[in-house]
Design a protein around this motif. Structure first.
Motif, PDB file in Angstrom:
ATOM      1  N   ASP A 138      -4.996   7.781  -2.713  1.00  0.00           N
ATOM      2  CA  ASP A 138      -3.764   8.075  -1.971  1.00  0.00           C
ATOM      3  C   ASP A 138      -4.008   9.214  -1.003  1.00  0.00           C
ATOM      4  N   HIS A 189       0.812  -1.212   0.000  1.00  0.00           N
ATOM      5  CA  HIS A 189       0.000   0.000   0.000  1.00  0.00           C
ATOM      6  C   HIS A 189       0.849   1.267   0.000  1.00  0.00           C
ATOM      7  N   THR A 229      -9.503  -0.776  -7.079  1.00  0.00           N
ATOM      8  CA  THR A 229      -9.849  -1.674  -8.200  1.00  0.00           C
ATOM      9  C   THR A 229      -8.796  -1.460  -9.278  1.00  0.00           C
ATOM     10  N   ASP A 230      -8.995  -2.083 -10.427  1.00  0.00           N
ATOM     11  CA  ASP A 230      -8.061  -1.888 -11.534  1.00  0.00           C
ATOM     12  C   ASP A 230      -8.076  -0.449 -12.031  1.00  0.00           C
ATOM     13  N   GLN A 231      -9.172   0.267 -11.799  1.00  0.00           N
ATOM     14  CA  GLN A 231      -9.293   1.631 -12.304  1.00  0.00           C
ATOM     15  C   GLN A 231      -9.227   2.691 -11.202  1.00  0.00           C
ATOM     16  N   TYR A 281      -9.224   7.932 -11.051  1.00  0.00           N
ATOM     17  CA  TYR A 281      -9.987   6.996 -11.872  1.00  0.00           C
ATOM     18  C   TYR A 281      -9.359   6.937 -13.264  1.00  0.00           C
ATOM     19  N   ASP A 319      -0.911   4.749  -0.550  1.00  0.00           N
ATOM     20  CA  ASP A 319      -1.487   4.626  -1.893  1.00  0.00           C
ATOM     21  C   ASP A 319      -2.177   3.266  -1.982  1.00  0.00           C
ATOM     22  N   LYS A 340      -4.738   0.674  -3.973  1.00  0.00           N
ATOM     23  CA  LYS A 340      -5.395   0.329  -5.233  1.00  0.00           C
ATOM     24  C   LYS A 340      -6.718  -0.341  -4.905  1.00  0.00           C
ATOM     25  N   THR A 356      -7.784   4.245  -7.646  1.00  0.00           N
ATOM     26  CA  THR A 356      -6.750   4.264  -6.609  1.00  0.00           C
ATOM     27  C   THR A 356      -7.007   5.449  -5.687  1.00  0.00           C
TER      28      THR A 356
END
Length: 377
Positions: A254, A216, A248-250, A296, A244, A246, A252
């Motif tokens: 921070d 993370h 999902t794949d899209q 995103y 930071d 993540k 994040t």
């Protein structure tokens, strides 16, 4: 031990690392030097102030004659990094936008040489941004807000952050499974582009960053500094944390949190002796900010990503003698084009709220609407 010997002593402790430095894998005979890399940054803005009789620079005008909308060139930077060898490099950075006003003491920003022995130690000398917090290690063109925080600029006026002249040693090592980055700096402490130090005093600062979570990207930073300004002892310290996640794949998320406190010697010596207390320690500044950012990833045609951030900062430049807390909210939406903020359009607000307004100064409540276009290469 005298403070003037702290940095040489620290370097001596790392001497064994220099002696045992391993030969780089890529021999210099297979690479041609020097190598040049040129960089540039343009930040152009539209500003509109909605504060009563407050101009776009945040200054109140009791006469009512305030410029409340304007286009502006915030930065026009040109820089060059020259690799003289695998270990040695020279960095130059200028901000041509400083020519729009009195350019004395401005324009030239970075001007330093760096020699990297190995991952454990690298030496820097010249004019650079010393490591003393999160913002000092991040270029302004990739920060998650319009600009650096209020505390960054105030600590810069006091010689701890922003561009300073001096020398620094930095590197990384591990204690067990915990990676640690370090930096030690000795500085004149009177800002950039100065002919010489303003006095015989120097300012010594250090920073340690502990990597708490690789997954993370959670890092804990600790900063401390001591020194003398016109024979008066000064200090500064701080702590910060970054993460930071993540989602999902899209998506994040921070977060940055930073606290700093220190002597406001710049304010102390700017006051007439009759209007200040005899003890410089009475004049201290402190501040904290939170900067969450949601990203995103879109990757639709030329649009790379959307970002939403809202920094909250509380800062007091003189909390012991004449406290006047400045709270600043900076909500912002950013559209990124290309990779690594090659192109960026930002829109949002800077909302300043003071405990006490002072007419005809920049210490006055205001809301500033900002549209900023950025292009970097």
């Amino acid at each position: 031990m005298k403070k003037s010997l702290l940095i040489p002593a620290a370097l001596f402790l790392f001497l064994p690392l220099l002696i045992n430095a391993q030969t780089p894998e890529n021999s210099e005979s297979s690479v041609k030097y020097p190598q040049f890399q040129f960089k540039g940054l343009l930040q152009a803005r539209y500003l509109e102030s909605s504060g009563k009789n407050v101009d776009v620079m945040g200054v109140h005008h009791s006469t009512g004659e305030a410029v409340q909308s304007s286009f502006d060139i915030k930065r026009m930077r040109v820089g060059a990094n020259t690799k003289l060898s695998e270990a040695a490099e020279v960095v130059i950075l200028v901000n041509l936008a400083d020519f729009k006003s009195d350019s004395k003491g401005k324009v030239l920003e970075n001007a330093y040489a760096k020699y990297t022995f190995n991952k454990y130690i690298a030496l820097i000398g010249g004019q650079f941004r010393p490591a003393f917090g999160i913002e000092e290690l991040v270029p302004v063109d990739i920060i998650k807000s319009f600009d650096f925080s209020n505390q960054y600029y105030e600590f810069g006026k006091n010689g701890w952050t922003s561009f300073q002249i001096g020398a620094s040693a930095s590197g990384a090592f591990e204690i067990g499974k915990i990676p640690i980055d370090y930096a030690f700096s000795v500085l004149n402490g009177n800002g950039k582009n100065q002919e010489m130090d303003k006095d015989n005093g120097k300012q010594y600062s250090s920073r340690l960053v502990f990597g708490l979570s690789k997954k993370h990207k959670i890092n804990l930073g600790l900063n401390s500094g001591i020194g003398k300004v016109f024979k008066e002892k000064v200090f500064a310290f701080g702590a910060d944390i970054t993460s930071d996640f993540k989602l999902t794949d899209q998506f994040t998320f921070d977060l940055q949190i930073e606290y700093k406190q220190g002597t406001n010697s710049n304010l102390y010596f700017s006051l007439p002796p009759a209007n200040r207390t005899p003890d410089v320690d009475d004049y201290q500044m402190r501040g904290i900010y939170f900067l969450p950012n949601l990203r995103y990833v879109i990757n639709y045609k030329k649009l790379t990503a959307l970002e939403f951030s809202c920094r909250y900062e509380s800062f007091d430049s003189n909390y012991k003698v004449d406290s006047n807390v400045r709270e600043t909210y900076t909500p912002m939406i950013s559209l990124e084009f290309g990779k690594a903020y090659t192109g960026r359009i930002e829109m949002g607000l800077q909302i300043d709220d003071f405990d006490r307004n002072i007419p005809d100064t920049s210490t006055y409540d205001n809301t500033l609407f900002i549209i900023q276009f950025q292009c970097r290469l």
